[in-house]
Scaffold this motif. Structure first.
Motif, PDB file in Angstrom:
ATOM      1  N   ARG A  22       0.788  -1.080  -0.010  1.00 24.08           N
ATOM      2  CA  ARG A  22      -0.150  -0.085   0.144  1.00 24.08           C
ATOM      3  C   ARG A  22       0.881   1.235  -0.042  1.00 24.08           C
ATOM      4  O   ARG A  22       2.003   1.171   0.604  1.00 24.08           O
ATOM      5  CB  ARG A  22      -0.911   0.076   1.323  1.00 24.08           C
ATOM      6  CG  ARG A  22      -2.228   0.452   1.129  1.00 24.08           C
ATOM      7  CD  ARG A  22      -3.145  -0.216   2.158  1.00 24.08           C
ATOM      8  NE  ARG A  22      -2.599   0.320   3.709  1.00 24.08           N
ATOM      9  CZ  ARG A  22      -3.427   1.356   4.395  1.00 24.08           C
ATOM     10  NH1 ARG A  22      -4.383   2.121   3.812  1.00 24.08           N
ATOM     11  NH2 ARG A  22      -2.773   1.813   5.567  1.00 24.08           N
ATOM     12  N   PHE A 107      -7.105  -7.878  -8.571  1.00 24.83           N
ATOM     13  CA  PHE A 107      -7.474  -7.694  -7.205  1.00 24.83           C
ATOM     14  C   PHE A 107      -6.159  -7.550  -6.369  1.00 24.83           C
ATOM     15  O   PHE A 107      -5.024  -7.925  -6.937  1.00 24.83           O
ATOM     16  CB  PHE A 107      -8.289  -8.976  -6.462  1.00 24.83           C
ATOM     17  CG  PHE A 107      -7.723 -10.235  -6.601  1.00 24.83           C
ATOM     18  CD1 PHE A 107      -6.995 -10.573  -5.548  1.00 24.83           C
ATOM     19  CD2 PHE A 107      -7.587 -10.991  -7.836  1.00 24.83           C
ATOM     20  CE1 PHE A 107      -6.294 -11.811  -5.481  1.00 24.83           C
ATOM     21  CE2 PHE A 107      -7.200 -12.157  -7.735  1.00 24.83           C
ATOM     22  CZ  PHE A 107      -6.582 -12.627  -6.556  1.00 24.83           C
ATOM     23  N   ASP A 111      -6.629  -6.344  -0.368  1.00 24.93           N
ATOM     24  CA  ASP A 111      -8.042  -6.140  -0.220  1.00 24.93           C
ATOM     25  C   ASP A 111      -8.776  -6.651   0.921  1.00 24.93           C
ATOM     26  O   ASP A 111      -8.290  -7.830   1.201  1.00 24.93           O
ATOM     27  CB  ASP A 111      -8.752  -6.656  -1.751  1.00 24.93           C
ATOM     28  CG  ASP A 111      -8.416  -5.582  -2.805  1.00 24.93           C
ATOM     29  OD1 ASP A 111      -7.740  -4.744  -2.613  1.00 24.93           O
ATOM     30  OD2 ASP A 111      -8.545  -6.040  -4.064  1.00 24.93           O
ATOM     31  N   THR A 112      -9.725  -6.172   1.331  1.00 24.45           N
ATOM     32  CA  THR A 112     -10.349  -6.615   2.853  1.00 24.45           C
ATOM     33  C   THR A 112     -11.457  -7.596   2.027  1.00 24.45           C
ATOM     34  O   THR A 112     -11.732  -8.699   2.752  1.00 24.45           O
ATOM     35  CB  THR A 112     -10.774  -5.759   3.503  1.00 24.45           C
ATOM     36  OG1 THR A 112     -11.386  -4.782   2.960  1.00 24.45           O
ATOM     37  CG2 THR A 112      -9.587  -5.468   4.857  1.00 24.45           C
ATOM     38  N   THR A 115     -12.428 -11.074  -3.945  1.00 26.77           N
ATOM     39  CA  THR A 115     -13.101 -11.022  -5.206  1.00 26.77           C
ATOM     40  C   THR A 115     -13.634 -12.418  -5.309  1.00 26.77           C
ATOM     41  O   THR A 115     -13.532 -13.425  -4.510  1.00 26.77           O
ATOM     42  CB  THR A 115     -11.971 -10.457  -6.264  1.00 26.77           C
ATOM     43  OG1 THR A 115     -12.664 -10.505  -7.311  1.00 26.77           O
ATOM     44  CG2 THR A 115     -10.867 -11.825  -5.978  1.00 26.77           C
TER      45      THR A 115
END
Ligand code: ASP
Length: 606
Positions: A22, A107, A111-112, A115
């Motif tokens: 991030r 994705f 990512d929390t 997908t």
């Protein structure tokens, strides 16, 4: 290593390499969360400190691979992140190298929200970067290693057996591999190493194990994979109890590797008992057993209820579901799958009203408490006539139908009201959370109504009980008779069950050629057919085969349970979909004409 820096490292120089998890851009200050397998560390890039690095860092995007050199610094008190092991420190960058760029992934590992699974499987390499998948795969490694170490210490040798072999029946279709050098002939991928491990016993390797891939071409249910991994073992001269002790030992080690302390020995239960108490051969001991409530009713009550007094009447109790609404009660009946004329009384209130005395007795016998649901399952008068109890068996086929219907309903109701009773929730106490059980003394044969013949309930190499051997003498006359004595032959077979899931099956094997031939005959195979399929094995049995036995457990399922994962696909690095497709490499695929020609294969195109 990105996850290893601690406050004690403050002031030290460090080099970290990893992925940009991030980035947060605060103008002159750029924060990068740098990730590798060990975790994440915050890197600070300060324009005032080094404008050139800051400018270079402007190009960084998610999943770029970078190397950073810098000094470890304690974070200011107000920026400490107590939720991260490295949350007390950051790396102040003094040098930055971009080792590789990354396209924008479909994705992000960070990512929390997950997908859809198809995308995850297609881009499995991105999916595997996620924390949860890294944890699952690491757990798999630790569990497999603990099992290997345990068995090795017990004197077991891990011995490989071939993948290109001939069919070993475990009840599924084979995957075939065509031979180029002998066109028109095929190897089969092993459904299990069953015959090889037995031959290893004949070969003098008295304790064998293998963590081994098996291949079964089945119509896939949600929790099956066409290739899966078994912990396969075999030993000479064992009593069943010795096999169980070995399995309990390696399961203790495997669970310990995942942080759970379980205590052997596991309870044991006869197959007939499991059916009588739970209506299934893999009971979930976390839920209450049935209560036999026939005696609670006066004979005239049973007549009034149109219940067959010769068949079982059982109460299924699901604790703490609370007061059910009319609609909820009405929804129970459609959940009931009636076998052999079994019927259901889902409205206990009505029983209480019409038969208060019987209801009071049932409530007391079943240990009913406020908020518990009680459903009664019984046979209807037109259920097929009771046959006499075969010797050695406690449950007749007619009784089995009632118990099995009740067993399925018990599980369906327990699932439906899981939120309310909370029994499936982990308590943190491994003794309560993991309820193991050995189920023993399975029937040797199962009647196949479609094929009008007897099948091996486990596999045809399983030994019958010594006491039941004489019944096999009659096999020639009874192979096509569903009522034959074969129904009462017990097998020296056992399953290890955990919370209602079968973890593994095994048996003491047949070690005498004459007995093995007789079993093939009971299964409707002629001498010639048996010789054609298993001649090599029948011959091997004639060269001083020691008594032997073993078991195989599914590694994938064990890891799934230990990792707390929802499906086998979460613990297999490169799994297949329910349609047996590998979405990442896109297999299976057609092959070229030349390859087919070399194999002598013509593909029929419809
Ligand atoms: N080969 C058997 C199976 O895969 C297990 C065993 O009997 O060892 O189910």
């Amino acid at each position: 290593m990105c996850g290893a820096l601690r406050a004690t490292d403050a002031g030290k120089k460090a080099v970290l390499m990893g992925w940009v998890n991030r980035r947060r851009d605060h103008g002159n200050l750029l924060f990068i969360d740098l990730r590798d397998r060990t975790g994440v560390t915050q890197v600070v890039i300060n324009a005032e400190r080094d404008a050139a690095i800051h400018e270079k860092a402007g190009a960084l995007r998610n999943e770029y691979v970078i190397a950073v050199i810098g000094t470890v610094k304690l974070r200011d008190a107000n920026t400490i992140n107590p939720n991260m092991p490295t949350g007390g420190v950051e790396l102040v960058s003094e040098g930055l190298r971009i080792l590789n760029e990354s396209k924008l992934p479909p994705f992000l590992p960070s990512d929390t929200a997950l997908t859809n699974e198809e995308t995850r499987l297609k881009y499995r390499y991105i999916d595997l970067r996620r924390d949860a998948m890294q944890f699952n795969i690491e757990t798999r490694h630790k569990v497999a290693k603990a099992i290997r170490d345990y068995l090795s210490a017990q004197g077991f040798l891990e011995i490989e057996t071939p993948f290109m072999t001939r069919s070993t029946p475990e009840g599924a279709r084979d995957y075939l591999v065509p031979s180029r050098v002998q066109p028109g002939t095929f190897y089969a991928l092993p459904q299990s190493p069953q015959l090889f491990k037995q031959i290893l016993m004949i070969s003098g390797f008295d304790k064998y194990f293998q963590i081994v891939r098996c291949f079964r071409d089945e119509d896939l249910r949600a929790d099956r994979q066409p290739e899966f991994t078994q912990i396969d073992l075999e030993m000479t001269y064992p009593q069943p109890e010795q096999v169980w002790e070995v399995v309990e030992g390696f399961l203790v080690a495997a669970f310990a590797a995942a942080g759970f302390e379980i205590k052997p020995p596991f309870p044991r239960m006869d197959y007939d008992e499991a059916i009588r108490l739970y209506g299934i051969d893999k009971p979930d001991l976390r839920l209450p057993a049935f209560t036999d409530v026939k005696e609670c009713f006066a004979p005239e009550n049973l007549t009034q209820l149109a219940v067959n007094a010769n068949l079982p009447v059982v109460a299924v109790r699901i604790p703490k579901v609370g007061e059910l609404s009319r609609a909820e009660r009405d929804a129970i009946k459609p959940m009931f799958i009636s076998k052999g004329g079994a019927k259901i009384f889902e409205d206990f209130k009505r029983i209480e009203k019409n038969f208060p005395e019987a209801a009071a007795k049932i409530a007391a016998k079943a240990g009913m408490e406020a908020g518990d649901l009680i459903v009664i399952v019984a046979g209807s008068p037109q259920s097929s006539e009771q046959t006499a109890l075969p010797s050695n068996r406690k449950v007749t086929p007619q009784e089995l139908a009632i118990y099995a219907s009740a067993g399925l309903l018990r599980l369906a109701l327990a699932q439906k009201y899981a939120e309310r009773h909370g029994i499936f929730k982990k308590t943190g106490d491994a003794q309560k959370d993991f309820r193991f059980l050995w189920v023993t003394n399975f029937p040797m044969f199962e009647w196949d109504e479609g094929g009008k013949r007897w099948n091996a309930a486990h596999h045809p190499f399983t030994s019958p009980h010594e006491e039941d051997m004489p019944k096999l003498e009659t096999v020639v006359e009874s192979v096509n008779d569903p009522q034959s004595e074969l129904s009462s032959v017990r097998a020296l077979a056992y399953d290890v069950v955990l919370n209602g899931t079968e973890l593994g099956s095994g048996s003491i094997r047949i070690h005498r050629q004459d007995v093995q031939s007789r079993i093939f005959r009971a299964l409707g195979m002629t001498e010639e057919e048996a010789r054609a399929r298993f001649g090599f094995f029948l011959e091997a049995l004639e060269y001083g085969t020691p008594p032997h036995g073993g078991i195989a457990l599914g590694l994938d399922r064990i890891v799934m349970i230990l990792a707390g994962a929802e499906s086998l696909r979460e613990v297999i690095p490169f799994p297949k979909t329910a349609r047996a497709v590998d979405l990442m490499v896109d297999a299976p695929t057609p092959v070229g004409e030349k390859q087919l020609w070399e194999l002598g294969i013509v593909v029929k195109r419809s």
